[in-house]
Scaffold this motif. Structure first.
Motif, PDB file in Angstrom:
ATOM      1  N   MET A   8       1.944  98.023  35.888  1.00  0.00           N
ATOM      2  CA  MET A   8       2.544  99.252  36.389  1.00  0.00           C
ATOM      3  C   MET A   8       3.906  99.424  35.725  1.00  0.00           C
ATOM      4  SD  MET A   8       2.489 101.800  38.890  1.00  0.00           S
ATOM      5  CE  MET A   8       1.069 101.268  39.761  1.00  0.00           C
ATOM      6  N   ILE A   9       4.131 100.568  35.113  1.00  0.00           N
ATOM      7  CA  ILE A   9       5.442 100.883  34.547  1.00  0.00           C
ATOM      8  C   ILE A   9       6.271 101.482  35.681  1.00  0.00           C
ATOM      9  CG2 ILE A   9       6.706 102.369  32.967  1.00  0.00           C
ATOM     10  CD1 ILE A   9       4.382 102.122  31.032  1.00  0.00           C
ATOM     11  N   ARG A  10       7.397 100.878  35.956  1.00  0.00           N
ATOM     12  CA  ARG A  10       8.270 101.361  37.025  1.00  0.00           C
ATOM     13  C   ARG A  10       9.592 101.805  36.424  1.00  0.00           C
ATOM     14  NH1 ARG A  10       5.937 100.899  41.728  1.00  0.00           N
ATOM     15  NH2 ARG A  10       4.549  99.168  42.085  1.00  0.00           N
ATOM     16  N   ARG A  11      10.104 102.878  36.953  1.00  0.00           N
ATOM     17  CA  ARG A  11      11.389 103.390  36.514  1.00  0.00           C
ATOM     18  C   ARG A  11      12.491 102.717  37.320  1.00  0.00           C
ATOM     19  NH1 ARG A  11      15.393 105.898  37.195  1.00  0.00           N
ATOM     20  NH2 ARG A  11      15.176 106.892  39.189  1.00  0.00           N
ATOM     21  N   ILE A  12      13.368 101.993  36.642  1.00  0.00           N
ATOM     22  CA  ILE A  12      14.462 101.343  37.331  1.00  0.00           C
ATOM     23  C   ILE A  12      15.811 101.849  36.823  1.00  0.00           C
ATOM     24  CG2 ILE A  12      13.163  99.262  37.881  1.00  0.00           C
ATOM     25  CD1 ILE A  12      14.477  97.929  35.447  1.00  0.00           C
ATOM     26  N   MET A  13      15.793 102.795  35.941  1.00  0.00           N
ATOM     27  CA  MET A  13      17.017 103.338  35.374  1.00  0.00           C
ATOM     28  C   MET A  13      17.197 104.780  35.868  1.00  0.00           C
ATOM     29  SD  MET A  13      17.941 100.803  33.449  1.00  0.00           S
ATOM     30  CE  MET A  13      17.248  99.391  32.609  1.00  0.00           C
ATOM     31  N   THR A  14      18.124 105.499  35.277  1.00  0.00           N
ATOM     32  CA  THR A  14      18.418 106.859  35.706  1.00  0.00           C
ATOM     33  C   THR A  14      17.455 107.889  35.129  1.00  0.00           C
ATOM     34  OG1 THR A  14      19.975 107.138  33.893  1.00  0.00           O
ATOM     35  CG2 THR A  14      20.859 106.334  35.989  1.00  0.00           C
ATOM     36  N   ALA A  15      16.716 107.542  34.126  1.00  0.00           N
ATOM     37  CA  ALA A  15      15.741 108.453  33.525  1.00  0.00           C
ATOM     38  C   ALA A  15      14.585 107.614  33.000  1.00  0.00           C
ATOM     39  CB  ALA A  15      16.365 109.246  32.375  1.00  0.00           C
ATOM     40  N   THR A  16      13.421 108.237  32.921  1.00  0.00           N
ATOM     41  CA  THR A  16      12.268 107.582  32.326  1.00  0.00           C
ATOM     42  C   THR A  16      12.029 108.224  30.964  1.00  0.00           C
ATOM     43  OG1 THR A  16      11.284 107.180  34.495  1.00  0.00           O
ATOM     44  CG2 THR A  16       9.815 107.065  32.598  1.00  0.00           C
ATOM     45  N   VAL A  17      11.995 107.403  29.928  1.00  0.00           N
ATOM     46  CA  VAL A  17      11.748 107.880  28.571  1.00  0.00           C
ATOM     47  C   VAL A  17      10.458 107.218  28.086  1.00  0.00           C
ATOM     48  CG1 VAL A  17      12.586 107.967  26.186  1.00  0.00           C
ATOM     49  CG2 VAL A  17      14.216 108.195  28.097  1.00  0.00           C
ATOM     50  N   LEU A  18       9.434 108.028  27.877  1.00  0.00           N
ATOM     51  CA  LEU A  18       8.147 107.552  27.382  1.00  0.00           C
ATOM     52  C   LEU A  18       7.895 108.161  26.013  1.00  0.00           C
ATOM     53  CD1 LEU A  18       5.964 108.069  30.594  1.00  0.00           C
ATOM     54  CD2 LEU A  18       7.017 105.947  29.811  1.00  0.00           C
ATOM     55  N   TYR A  19       7.189 107.421  25.155  1.00  0.00           N
ATOM     56  CA  TYR A  19       6.920 107.957  23.826  1.00  0.00           C
ATOM     57  C   TYR A  19       5.598 107.437  23.270  1.00  0.00           C
ATOM     58  CZ  TYR A  19       8.081 103.464  21.709  1.00  0.00           C
ATOM     59  OH  TYR A  19       8.076 102.136  21.352  1.00  0.00           O
ATOM     60  N   GLN A  20       5.090 108.198  22.298  1.00  0.00           N
ATOM     61  CA  GLN A  20       3.989 107.771  21.444  1.00  0.00           C
ATOM     62  C   GLN A  20       4.465 108.003  20.019  1.00  0.00           C
ATOM     63  OE1 GLN A  20       0.609 110.387  20.663  1.00  0.00           O
ATOM     64  NE2 GLN A  20      -0.733 108.687  21.195  1.00  0.00           N
ATOM     65  N   SER A  21       4.177 107.080  19.121  1.00  0.00           N
ATOM     66  CA  SER A  21       4.623 107.227  17.742  1.00  0.00           C
ATOM     67  C   SER A  21       3.561 106.684  16.801  1.00  0.00           C
ATOM     68  CB  SER A  21       5.938 106.473  17.544  1.00  0.00           C
ATOM     69  OG  SER A  21       6.501 106.738  16.282  1.00  0.00           O
TER      70      SER A  21
END
Length: 179
Positions: free
Chosen positions: A1-14
């Motif tokens: 499970m990816i959990r957000r623990i910071m002030t923003a969630t940044v997800l990417y595909q490259s």
């Protein structure tokens, strides 16, 4: 499970690295960590109120980030899509193809376009063949646009249009939305 623990969630595909470069630079500016988009979207924990920023390359007619955002419950979550591609920035922003790809979620997602990088020297054989076909069709087209001419000029060359200053509006949006 990816959990957000910071002030923003940044997800990417490259695929070739420019989207990852933008994601990591953006995450650094926002004091968080960029994470690759997981294959299973149910592994993404999208908390309400904190901004979610998805960066994804334009790959032919598809933007995987738009597909992901359509699957997520964005209720109460400020969301942004950063499409990274080789179309000239002004044309990409004017056409705003991502709006159509987002469907009913287009009004819930703020959209940004970032210029990318295409290194022909790193393309897969299949991708190189697709690009050759596209360029051939563009060469035959009458009344070419500035973007058409830029694609022809860049054909079979490594082209890097990555400009991290283009992240400034994304950072401003994220901060205005609680990051």
């Amino acid at each position: 499970m990816i959990r957000r623990i910071m002030t923003a969630t940044v997800l990417y595909q490259s695929f070739y690295g420019s989207t990852r470069q933008y994601a990591e630079a953006l995450a650094s500016q926002l004091g968080t960590v960029a994470q690759e988009i997981p294959e299973d979207p149910s592994r993404i924990d999208v908390p309400p109120a904190a901004p979610l920023i998805v960066l994804s390359p334009v790959h032919g007619p598809a933007v995987a980030g738009a597909d992901l955002l359509k699957k997520l419950d964005l209720t109460g979550t400020p969301a942004a899509l950063c499409s990274v591609g080789m179309t000239l920035s002004e044309e990409a922003r004017d056409k705003d193809r991502s709006a159509g790809l987002l469907g009913e979620k287009k009004d819930a997602v703020t959209r940004f376009y970032l210029p990318g990088r295409m290194n022909y020297s790193e393309l897969t054989g299949r991708h190189r063949t697709i690009m050759r076909t596209i360029i051939t069709a563009i060469r035959m087209k009458p009344g070419k646009s500035d973007n058409d001419r830029a694609m022809i000029d860049a054909n079979d060359r490594d082209v890097d249009r990555v400009d991290l200053a283009e992240l400034d509006p994304v950072v401003a949006w994220a901060r205005a939305n609680g990051a």
